[in-house]
Design a protein around this motif. Structure first.
Motif, PDB file in Angstrom:
ATOM      1  N   LEU A 124      45.726  80.007  35.906  1.00 48.08           N
ATOM      2  CA  LEU A 124      45.359  79.377  34.508  1.00 48.08           C
ATOM      3  C   LEU A 124      45.675  78.103  34.369  1.00 48.08           C
ATOM      4  CD1 LEU A 124      43.882  79.810  31.950  1.00 48.08           C
ATOM      5  CD2 LEU A 124      46.257  81.021  31.354  1.00 48.08           C
ATOM      6  N   SER A 125      47.062  77.895  34.694  1.00 41.87           N
ATOM      7  CA  SER A 125      47.557  76.561  34.705  1.00 41.87           C
ATOM      8  C   SER A 125      46.967  75.457  35.635  1.00 41.87           C
ATOM      9  CB  SER A 125      49.095  76.435  35.015  1.00 41.87           C
ATOM     10  OG  SER A 125      49.239  76.899  36.162  1.00 41.87           O
ATOM     11  N   THR A 175      47.770  84.955  24.252  1.00 44.36           N
ATOM     12  CA  THR A 175      48.013  84.081  25.362  1.00 44.36           C
ATOM     13  C   THR A 175      49.276  82.908  25.091  1.00 44.36           C
ATOM     14  OG1 THR A 175      45.896  84.222  26.371  1.00 44.36           O
ATOM     15  CG2 THR A 175      47.132  82.469  27.359  1.00 44.36           C
ATOM     16  N   ARG A 225      50.939  89.129  38.059  1.00 42.28           N
ATOM     17  CA  ARG A 225      51.046  88.457  36.752  1.00 42.28           C
ATOM     18  C   ARG A 225      51.087  86.905  36.941  1.00 42.28           C
ATOM     19  NH1 ARG A 225      51.859  92.055  32.206  1.00 42.28           N
ATOM     20  NH2 ARG A 225      50.130  93.567  32.816  1.00 42.28           N
ATOM     21  N   TRP A 226      52.234  86.583  38.049  1.00 34.52           N
ATOM     22  CA  TRP A 226      52.603  85.093  38.553  1.00 34.52           C
ATOM     23  C   TRP A 226      51.417  84.334  38.855  1.00 34.52           C
ATOM     24  CZ3 TRP A 226      52.548  83.102  43.430  1.00 34.52           C
ATOM     25  CH2 TRP A 226      52.984  82.037  43.529  1.00 34.52           C
ATOM     26  N   GLU A 273      48.369  84.928  38.515  1.00 33.96           N
ATOM     27  CA  GLU A 273      47.136  84.788  37.327  1.00 33.96           C
ATOM     28  C   GLU A 273      47.726  83.645  36.615  1.00 33.96           C
ATOM     29  OE1 GLU A 273      45.758  87.006  33.489  1.00 33.96           O
ATOM     30  OE2 GLU A 273      46.762  88.347  35.006  1.00 33.96           O
ATOM     31  N   LYS A 274      48.923  83.573  36.044  1.00 36.34           N
ATOM     32  CA  LYS A 274      49.356  82.480  35.229  1.00 36.34           C
ATOM     33  C   LYS A 274      49.352  80.981  36.007  1.00 36.34           C
ATOM     34  CE  LYS A 274      52.685  84.862  32.406  1.00 36.34           C
ATOM     35  NZ  LYS A 274      54.310  85.325  32.086  1.00 36.34           N
ATOM     36  N   ARG A 275      49.508  81.145  37.310  1.00 32.62           N
ATOM     37  CA  ARG A 275      49.291  79.825  38.111  1.00 32.62           C
ATOM     38  C   ARG A 275      47.904  79.436  38.174  1.00 32.62           C
ATOM     39  NH1 ARG A 275      50.204  79.441  44.508  1.00 32.62           N
ATOM     40  NH2 ARG A 275      50.267  77.454  44.658  1.00 32.62           N
ATOM     41  N   ASP A 320      49.849  80.167  26.448  1.00 32.82           N
ATOM     42  CA  ASP A 320      49.642  78.678  26.571  1.00 32.82           C
ATOM     43  C   ASP A 320      48.604  78.400  25.945  1.00 32.82           C
ATOM     44  OD1 ASP A 320      49.914  76.171  27.648  1.00 32.82           O
ATOM     45  OD2 ASP A 320      49.012  76.722  29.653  1.00 32.82           O
TER      46      ASP A 320
END
Length: 80
Positions: free
Chosen positions: A17-18, A48, A10-11, A13-15, A50
């Motif tokens: 996306l950012s 989401t 999950r971390w 994936e978020k990274r 963000d």
């Protein structure tokens, strides 16, 4: 063991996306790939956190608007 792996993914994936939000596409093909990924993110998780970042990412696709509109408007023939 499963929980730490899930947290890591999950971390990651978020990274990703950012990083995608920040990058501007260099050509029409990169813009198309970015648009497809953003659509997938929005479909997979409509809540989401963000959403502002995704709106900014979509703004970065503005120079390729005509190409992307042509790509999105293609109609596929159904299988018979």
């Amino acid at each position: 063991m499963r929980c730490p792996a899930l947290i890591f993914f999950r971390w990651h994936e978020k990274r990703a996306l950012s990083n995608l939000i920040v990058l501007a596409p260099a050509n029409a093909d990169e813009a198309r790939q970015k648009l497809v990924y953003l659509i997938a993110v929005m479909v997979a998780d409509p809540a989401t956190p963000d959403a502002i970042g995704i709106a900014n990412a979509i703004k970065s696709l503005k120079p390729f608007e005509a190409t992307l509109a042509h790509c999105l408007s293609k109609r596929r023939t159904p299988f018979q």
